[in-house]
Design a protein around this motif. Structure first.
Motif, PDB file in Angstrom:
ATOM      1  N   ASP A 409      -8.665 -37.854 -38.900  1.00 19.88           N
ATOM      2  CA  ASP A 409      -7.398 -37.140 -38.715  1.00 19.88           C
ATOM      3  C   ASP A 409      -6.367 -38.100 -38.110  1.00 19.88           C
ATOM      4  O   ASP A 409      -6.730 -39.173 -37.616  1.00 19.88           O
ATOM      5  N   PRO A 410      -5.084 -37.728 -38.167  1.00 18.57           N
ATOM      6  CA  PRO A 410      -4.023 -38.610 -37.636  1.00 18.57           C
ATOM      7  C   PRO A 410      -4.210 -38.965 -36.165  1.00 18.57           C
ATOM      8  O   PRO A 410      -3.899 -40.085 -35.754  1.00 18.57           O
ATOM      9  N   TYR A 411      -4.700 -38.017 -35.376  1.00 15.03           N
ATOM     10  CA  TYR A 411      -4.911 -38.278 -33.941  1.00 15.03           C
ATOM     11  C   TYR A 411      -5.889 -39.424 -33.740  1.00 15.03           C
ATOM     12  O   TYR A 411      -5.628 -40.369 -32.987  1.00 15.03           O
ATOM     13  N   ASN A 412      -7.026 -39.374 -34.416  1.00 15.30           N
ATOM     14  CA  ASN A 412      -8.036 -40.416 -34.258  1.00 15.30           C
ATOM     15  C   ASN A 412      -7.591 -41.733 -34.874  1.00 15.30           C
ATOM     16  O   ASN A 412      -7.962 -42.807 -34.392  1.00 15.30           O
ATOM     17  N   ALA A 413      -6.783 -41.671 -35.944  1.00 15.62           N
ATOM     18  CA  ALA A 413      -6.249 -42.901 -36.527  1.00 15.62           C
ATOM     19  C   ALA A 413      -5.346 -43.609 -35.521  1.00 15.62           C
ATOM     20  O   ALA A 413      -5.413 -44.837 -35.341  1.00 15.62           O
TER      21      ALA A 413
END
Length: 438
Positions: A409-413
């Motif tokens: 997900d964008p958060y983990n990226a």
């Protein structure tokens, strides 16, 4: 007098008398960090011009003398009434003694060392040296007597003793000396005092502002090359039009390339010569590798490798690292939920488990056990963090736990990308203090 295989720079004796650890870092381990005081001193020497009063002749004089194991370049060498007089220029203020302005001990010994060199070269006795303190515009005369010559010879002997020992001298007891030292970020005196004295309250000695910038360059159609002392960044847009940006190299601390940026061989060699770090990242933010200029000093590598041969030392280091990370995560959770009692009640069980895991770190006897504790702690931490985020943000930005390689997900990226930048910074800091990041 000791047998001398290598020459000691006269200006290094000034550092020796100021702080033996400073001398060792600069002259033995070859670590140099210039601050505003260092630059001011360099500018002062460059701006000096010969005066037209009281002197018959002025020269800039460089001397190397093998018997003393000493080499040096006199700031100014003046001849008056048939006598050579070495001059030193200092940016600071003189010492005020009972009889008026005096030279500081380190300056007296430095001027005496120049006198010893000149006596060997000219065969004449140097009776006097002078130090110009530009901070208060004082010219101080320094008589070169037998006692001062002996001090200079003792300093030379001590310099050669330090040059062959593998261990750094201890930090100075006078902490005020560290506040204006350019090598404080490498020497780490405050950290050493905090460890050795226990209750000592450390003072941050790092400069408020970084002198040079960290530059990040992205884009698959980007080329980096050099022109004189300028870094040229050329990007091509969708219409294949070239957009050029110029960056003065002296303003750059490190260059970070993201994705398939093209960098010329001439640019890489130039960065190495200028001691500018170069780091490569994948387009997804993973750290690939880096170029850290400069060769390592043998002494500090030997100390590092000897320490890592000790299993107990390795475990203690690992425990402290894991404990610092876990404590930081727990403090963040507690601080973020302080005013939200409902949320605190929901996560109390996880907080208690995290506290229990913290207590187990000190008792861990193997790296595998430590890694297991760290993993369990991280799972609970990343399970709580999504609940701390603003509920009004888009659902696609909310993480579903921690995921990596690849992030889901964008958060983990974003988190993985920031970890890669942190890794680069830590690696660069390790190299800056003379250690092997491996």
């Amino acid at each position: 007098m000791l047998h001398r295989e290598n020459s000691v720079r006269v200006m290094a004796l000034h550092a020796l008398l100021y702080c033996e650890r400073l001398y060792y870092l600069e002259e033995v381990e070859s670590i140099y960090v210039a601050n505003d005081r260092v630059y001011a001193g360099r500018t002062l020497h460059e701006e000096q011009r010969p005066s037209s009063d009281i002197v018959e002749r002025i020269e800039s004089f460089e001397v190397t003398e093998s018997r003393l194991g000493l080499t040096g370049k006199v700031d100014r060498l003046m001849k008056r009434d048939g006598q050579w007089i070495p001059y030193e220029h200092k940016t600071g203020r003189c010492r005020m003694g009972d009889a008026g302005p005096e030279a500081w001990e380190s300056d007296r010994v430095q001027i005496a060392a120049y006198a010893l060199l000149l006596e060997e070269v000219t065969g004449r006795t140097i009776e006097e040296g002078r130090v110009r303190y530009h901070g208060d515009n004082q010219l101080v005369k320094v008589p070169i007597d037998d006692n001062l010559r002996k001090q200079a010879l003792n300093a030379i002997d001590r310099a050669h003793e330090l040059s062959i020992q593998p261990n750094r001298p201890p930090i100075v007891s006078n902490e005020h000396l560290c506040k204006h030292c350019s090598l404080a970020p490498v020497c780490l005196p405050e950290e050493n005092r905090a460890v050795s004295e226990g209750s000592y309250k450390a003072v941050r000695l790092f400069p408020e502002k970084r002198e040079r910038a960290t530059v990040h360059i992205t884009g698959y159609r980007t080329r980096i090359k050099k022109s004189a002392d300028t870094i040229i960044v050329e990007k091509f847009n969708a219409e294949n039009e070239s957009v050029v940006e110029k960056i003065p190299a002296h303003n750059v601390e490190s260059l970070n390339l993201h994705g398939n940026c093209q960098v010329s061989a001439q640019m890489i060699r130039y960065l190495a010569r200028q001691e500018i770090n170069l780091h490569w990242f994948t387009g997804g933010g993973e750290y690939v590798g880096g170029l850290q200029p400069g060769g390592p000093a043998v002494q500090r590598r030997l100390r590092q490798y000897e320490a890592l041969r000790d299993p107990q030392f390795r475990m203690n280091l690992a425990r402290r690292l894991i404990q610092a990370k876990c404590e930081s995560q727990l403090k963040y959770i507690l601080r973020s939920t302080r005013k939200n009692q409902k949320l605190r009640g929901d996560i109390d069980r996880s907080i208690e488990i995290m506290r229990t895991l913290l207590k187990k770190i000190e008792a861990a006897e193997s790296s595998g056990t430590l890694l297991g504790i760290e993993g369990s702690f991280a799972r609970r931490y990343h399970g709580i963090v999504p609940r701390l985020l603003n509920t009004e943000i888009e659902s696609c930005l909310l993480p579903q736990g921690r995921s990596k390689r690849p992030p889901r997900d964008p958060y983990n990226a974003c988190l993985s990308f920031l970890y890669a930048l942190l890794y680069r910074s830590v690696r660069q800091a390790i190299i800056a203090v003379g250690l092997d990041p491996c």
